[in-house]
Design a protein around this motif. Structure first.
Motif, PDB file in Angstrom:
ATOM      1  N   CYS A   1       0.825  -1.210   0.000  1.00 55.93           N
ATOM      2  CA  CYS A   1       0.000   0.000   0.000  1.00 55.93           C
ATOM      3  C   CYS A   1       0.861   1.262   0.000  1.00 55.93           C
ATOM      4  CB  CYS A   1      -0.923   0.015   1.206  1.00 55.93           C
ATOM      5  SG  CYS A   1      -1.968   1.481   1.252  1.00 55.93           S
TER       6      CYS A   1
ATOM      7  N   CYS B   1      -8.210   0.444   5.109  1.00 57.81           N
ATOM      8  CA  CYS B   1      -8.497   0.290   3.675  1.00 57.81           C
ATOM      9  C   CYS B   1      -9.863   0.869   3.315  1.00 57.81           C
ATOM     10  CB  CYS B   1      -8.417  -1.175   3.268  1.00 57.81           C
ATOM     11  SG  CYS B   1      -6.738  -1.830   3.294  1.00 57.81           S
TER      12      CYS B   1
ATOM     13  N   HIS C   1      -9.220   2.015  -3.999  1.00 60.17           N
ATOM     14  CA  HIS C   1      -9.539   0.656  -3.568  1.00 60.17           C
ATOM     15  C   HIS C   1      -8.827  -0.321  -4.483  1.00 60.17           C
ATOM     16  CE1 HIS C   1     -12.278   2.083  -0.594  1.00 60.17           C
ATOM     17  NE2 HIS C   1     -12.848   2.858  -1.494  1.00 60.17           N
TER      18      HIS C   1
ATOM     19  N   CYS D   1      -9.595   4.472   2.472  1.00 61.97           N
ATOM     20  CA  CYS D   1      -8.637   4.839   1.430  1.00 61.97           C
ATOM     21  C   CYS D   1      -9.358   5.384   0.199  1.00 61.97           C
ATOM     22  CB  CYS D   1      -7.807   3.621   1.048  1.00 61.97           C
ATOM     23  SG  CYS D   1      -6.381   4.011   0.023  1.00 61.97           S
TER      24      CYS D   1
END
Length: 134
Positions: free
Chosen positions: A57, A66, A72, A69
């Protein structure tokens, strides 16, 4: 260990525990909570995929989880699998590891408030620009 490595390790630890809880409950794998190597084949494959995503990442220093974020990176099939894991494990995490669960809730709420504040500042700036144009 620097802060980014710590965040990676923490995120991996939380996700792995959630996958273990899911495998234990949904797949009736009684050994899943004892060790990650006892996961069923589907859950082990998902855990390997998630670990690879976390390790690669590029946004780890700025994101919390996540789900927060802006990019994706999960494939559609794995995204659905991890959503099912999160949906099942999320409420049960309080029983298995209450400190991690409460920390996750606190960080999620803080991130949502921060994002809301940024959005409000952006809307306010747009409003000010339209008022100046008039």
């Amino acid at each position: 260990m620097n802060s980014i490595e710590q965040k990676r390790a923490q995120e991996w630890r939380v996700v792995l525990l959630m996958i273990q809880v899911y495998c234990h409950g949904a797949h009736k794998n009684r050994q899943a909570l004892k060790t990650a190597s006892a996961l069923c084949a589907d859950c082990a494959a998902l855990a390997d995929y998630v670990h690879a995503r976390v390790e690669r990442c590029p946004f780890m220093e700025t994101k919390t989880f996540c789900s927060m974020c802006r990019v994706h990176c999960y494939r559609a099939a794995e995204r659905e699998k991890i959503r099912a894991v999160m949906r099942y494990s999320g409420p049960r995490m309080l029983g298995y590891h209450p400190i991690l669960a409460l920390r996750h809730v606190a960080l999620t709420m803080r991130e949502k408030l921060r994002a809301r504040g940024e959005r409000a500042r952006g809307e306010r700036a747009r409003y000010e620009r339209t008022r100046q144009a008039d």
